[in-house]
Motif scaffolding. Structure first.
Motif, PDB file in Angstrom:
ATOM      1  N   SER A   1       0.834  -1.201   0.000  1.00 10.22           N
ATOM      2  CA  SER A   1       0.000   0.000   0.000  1.00 10.22           C
ATOM      3  C   SER A   1       0.866   1.247   0.000  1.00 10.22           C
ATOM      4  CB  SER A   1      -0.917   0.005   1.225  1.00 10.22           C
ATOM      5  OG  SER A   1      -1.738  -1.137   1.245  1.00 10.22           O
ATOM      6  N   LYS A   2       0.485   2.219  -0.813  1.00  8.60           N
ATOM      7  CA  LYS A   2       1.204   3.488  -0.833  1.00  8.60           C
ATOM      8  C   LYS A   2       0.625   4.431   0.217  1.00  8.60           C
ATOM      9  CE  LYS A   2       2.344   3.147  -5.749  1.00  8.60           C
ATOM     10  NZ  LYS A   2       2.233   3.799  -7.088  1.00  8.60           N
ATOM     11  N   PRO A   3       1.397   5.427   0.659  1.00  4.47           N
ATOM     12  CA  PRO A   3       0.874   6.389   1.635  1.00  4.47           C
ATOM     13  C   PRO A   3      -0.399   7.052   1.125  1.00  4.47           C
ATOM     14  CG  PRO A   3       3.248   6.626   1.385  1.00  4.47           C
ATOM     15  CD  PRO A   3       2.805   5.683   0.314  1.00  4.47           C
ATOM     16  N   ASP A   4      -1.242   7.499   2.053  1.00  3.48           N
ATOM     17  CA  ASP A   4      -2.486   8.152   1.649  1.00  3.48           C
ATOM     18  C   ASP A   4      -2.203   9.549   1.112  1.00  3.48           C
ATOM     19  OD1 ASP A   4      -2.021   9.809   3.831  1.00  3.48           O
ATOM     20  OD2 ASP A   4      -3.494   8.818   5.109  1.00  3.48           O
ATOM     21  N   SER A   5      -3.252  10.271   0.798  1.00  5.19           N
ATOM     22  CA  SER A   5      -3.112  11.584   0.165  1.00  5.19           C
ATOM     23  C   SER A   5      -2.355  12.586   1.036  1.00  5.19           C
ATOM     24  CB  SER A   5      -4.500  12.147  -0.172  1.00  5.19           C
ATOM     25  OG  SER A   5      -5.302  12.225   1.006  1.00  5.19           O
TER      26      SER A   5
ATOM     27  N   GLY B   1       0.182  11.700   2.801  1.00  8.83           N
ATOM     28  CA  GLY B   1       1.543  11.197   2.943  1.00  8.83           C
ATOM     29  C   GLY B   1       1.739  10.280   4.133  1.00  8.83           C
ATOM     30  N   THR B   2       0.643   9.890   4.791  1.00  9.50           N
ATOM     31  CA  THR B   2       0.734   9.010   5.944  1.00  9.50           C
ATOM     32  C   THR B   2       0.833   7.558   5.492  1.00  9.50           C
ATOM     33  OG1 THR B   2      -0.640  10.547   7.215  1.00  9.50           O
ATOM     34  CG2 THR B   2      -0.380   8.311   8.089  1.00  9.50           C
ATOM     35  N   PRO B   3       1.855   6.826   5.964  1.00 10.56           N
ATOM     36  CA  PRO B   3       1.994   5.425   5.553  1.00 10.56           C
ATOM     37  C   PRO B   3       0.843   4.578   6.082  1.00 10.56           C
ATOM     38  CG  PRO B   3       3.533   5.937   7.316  1.00 10.56           C
ATOM     39  CD  PRO B   3       2.928   7.243   6.885  1.00 10.56           C
ATOM     40  N   LEU B   4       0.451   3.569   5.303  1.00  7.52           N
ATOM     41  CA  LEU B   4      -0.653   2.698   5.693  1.00  7.52           C
ATOM     42  C   LEU B   4      -0.162   1.411   6.347  1.00  7.52           C
ATOM     43  CD1 LEU B   4      -3.006   3.173   2.613  1.00  7.52           C
ATOM     44  CD2 LEU B   4      -2.960   4.422   4.780  1.00  7.52           C
TER      45      LEU B   4
ATOM     46  N   GLN C   1      -8.617   1.487  11.069  1.00  5.78           N
ATOM     47  CA  GLN C   1      -7.277   1.717  10.549  1.00  5.78           C
ATOM     48  C   GLN C   1      -6.398   0.483  10.715  1.00  5.78           C
ATOM     49  OE1 GLN C   1      -5.299   5.215  11.979  1.00  5.78           O
ATOM     50  NE2 GLN C   1      -3.463   4.864  10.756  1.00  5.78           N
TER      51      GLN C   1
END
Length: 590
Positions: A49-53, A55-58, A430
């Motif tokens: 998974s890429k970081p959200d919009s 920039g928070t890592p998932l 989350q």
């Protein structure tokens, strides 16, 4: 010693607003680490998974979970090691990475087997009575069948590589990784390109294999351990499902569906044998380690309890998190049973003193709870300090008395630990359930239908407690995929009704069922499995019409039907029909 007699135990509801207790804002933190496992070359794993919009890592890798504000060279080596595994996950066919980790071309683990000839003298096994299974890092002396032996061999290899990622600063292979990753510019050069640029193929080498004994069944396991360790408490052996001897350097197991005991004991084994400071010599008989003489034996067992949470999903490994097995009982004890959070002083003690405690099971639960909190909820600096403390404990050059207490030894306000147990919708949304679960307790949490709707259906549960949650039949039936292995189910004070009965189909192993203070009536009673031994129906809509059905349950030993519409005449009929069944044990006042 009862709770009321224990002055060293601090009650968790005191000083809830103390600034010394770290707060978890709803849903703003990831509570487990993600690690990587060996994959076959032809595998096609899911993309990370890429970081959200924002920039928070998932997801959170072990190096990031313990990273300081000012990373040093050792931190960068740890991160480089994780990046090598990320590269393997992204493309398992990369030959240089497979060579580095010693992975075979056509499988994730190379396993060989042969007829056993010589076993440790403590086992008293004849030549040919066992088989020897070998992987890169383990040798398994097995009397189990081939299917179980191979399953354990594969599990051990995966666990080894996950352990090296989670506890990289302690691992003996860290210096080899430092050499391999030296001068690797990770921003401009891919992992495989870097490995190709080296003068010769890189391979992480290992020393002697870690030895494991796999018995055929539980009876053979108990007999073998009792014979090999005659000074061991026979009751403790009978209750155990795995054992590691630091003097013999052997782990003992038997085939089980649940691998948590294997994760626990092999974690002990790897700290003892695979750490950078581990002695390569076999210990002498009677030799004591710092782990046996330190007052922080709670951490030795707590970290192994933490590692029981290891699970896998979609080619990834996860350690920690609110759904960790050890946290389910701790959550029930604290939020429903009112058991106070143990203070550090109450947990401390050397191994022999701890193992003689009359309430040892509760001590283990509390030690694991504290360790989970320090690893997952107290922040990177505390996690980092805890790992340093573990490195000191497993260093043979240091005695327990010579090791300085870590910052984590400071007392923690129990309110912070309590808050970490009381998860809510935002937090579990989350941090959705990962891997297989055998136990689940959300009783007393702040979880609603919305939070449960974000979780995947769970198969194979043996204990499920959703008491006091504002949920309905639909929510429970969607979450609990099957009840084939269910042993205990509690839906007390939930919104379930007669529509819950389809869940009982196939629940042939259900021993305890709690439907107290729900809207069920006589109709639902007809579907209660015949295997039930303990039945809580307090405060339901039952009438005298249910008596014959209840009395016909062949294994019923305890039942509570207070605050129902059942009359005294109905109770008398039940007593006559089932005189040996304990009726209304709670004595609830009207």
């Amino acid at each position: 010693m009862s709770i009321s007699q224990a002055p060293a135990i601090v009650r968790a509801d005191e000083d809830l607003q103390s600034p010394s207790s770290p707060k978890r804002d709803s849903g703003d933190s990831i509570d487990r680490v993600t690690a990587f496992i060996p994959l076959p070359a032809a595998a096609d794993p899911i993309a990370l998974s890429k970081p959200d919009s924002a920039g928070t890592p998932l997801f959170l890798t072990p190096d990031v979970a313990a990273r300081s504000d000012s990373p040093n060279a050792a931190d960068e080596i740890w991160s480089a090691y994780i990046d090598l595994w990320k590269a393997h996950h992204a493309d398992p066919s990369q030959a240089e990475l497979r060579t580095l980790f010693g992975l075979p071309t056509g499988a994730d683990v190379l396993i060989t087997q042969r007829r056993g000839r010589v076993a440790p003298s403590e086992l008293q096994w004849r030549p040919g009575s066992f088989r020897v299974w070998q992987t890169d890092h383990f040798e398994i002396l097995s009397q189990a069948d081939d299917v179980e032996s191979r399953r354990v061999a594969e599990s051990l290899e995966r666990e080894y590589w996950v352990w090296t990622q989670v506890f990289f600063p302690i691992w003996a292979g860290r210096d080899q990784v430092a050499l391999v990753t030296n001068d690797w510019n990770r921003q401009s050069t891919t992992a495989d390109a870097h490995l190709k640029s080296l003068s010769s193929p890189a391979r992480i080498k290992h020393g002697q294999r870690h030895r494991v004994v796999l018995l055929s069944d539980a009876e053979s396991y108990r007999a073998t351990v009792a014979s090999a360790f005659q000074n061991t408490d026979s009751n403790a052996v009978a209750a155990s499902t795995g054992f590691y001897s630091d003097t013999l350097r052997l782990s003992f197991f038997f085939p089980q569906q649940d691998l948590s005991s294997l994760h626990h004991e092999v974690c002990h084994q790897l700290f003892t044998e695979a750490s950078a400071n581990a002695s390569r010599r076999r210990p002498t008989r009677g030799q004591l380690f710092a782990t046996a003489t330190t007052k922080d034996f709670w951490l030795v067992e707590g970290i192994a309890g933490y590692f029981e949470s290891l699970r896998y999903e979609q080619s990834l490994a996860y350690v920690g998190g609110w759904e960790s097995p050890r946290l389910q009982l701790a959550r029930y004890q604290a939020l429903i049973g009112g058991v106070p959070i143990a203070s550090l002083g109450n947990l401390q003690g050397i191994r022999d003193d701890i193992q003689s405690k009359p309430d040892l099971a509760r001590w283990y639960s509390q030690a694991s709870l504290r360790t989970h909190f320090l690893m997952d909820s107290a922040g990177p600096s505390v996690r980092r300090s805890l790992i340093k403390r573990l490195a000191d404990l497993y260093s043979p050059s240091k005695k327990a008395a010579e090791v300085d207490p870590p910052a984590t030894a400071a007392e923690i306000n129990p309110a912070g630990i309590l808050r970490s147990l009381r998860v809510d919708d935002a937090h579990i949304s989350q941090n959705p359930v990962k891997g297989d679960l055998s136990t689940l307790c959300l009783a007393g949490c702040e979880v609603t239908r919305e939070g449960l709707s974000k979780q995947k259906p769970i198969s194979g549960l043996t204990w499920c407690d959703l008491s006091r949650l504002p949920i309905t039949d639909v929510d429970v039936r969607r979450l609990v995929a099957d009840t084939n292995r269910m042993d205990q189910l509690s839906l007390e004070a939930t919104g379930v009704s007669n529509e819950i009965v389809p869940l009982f189909r196939g629940a042939t192993q259900l021993r305890e069922l709690d439907l107290s203070y729900t809207a069920i009536d006589d109709t639902a009673v007809q579907s209660i499995p015949s295997s039930v031994e303990t039945l809580w129906l307090t405060g339901t809509n039952l009438t005298d019409q249910a008596i014959d059905t209840l009395a016909a349950l062949p294994r019923l030993q305890t039942i509570d039907i207070q605050r129902t519409k059942i009359t005294e005449q109905g109770l008398q009929r039940f007593r006559q029909a089932k005189p040996n069944c304990q009726l209304n044990p709670l004595n609830i006042p009207e």
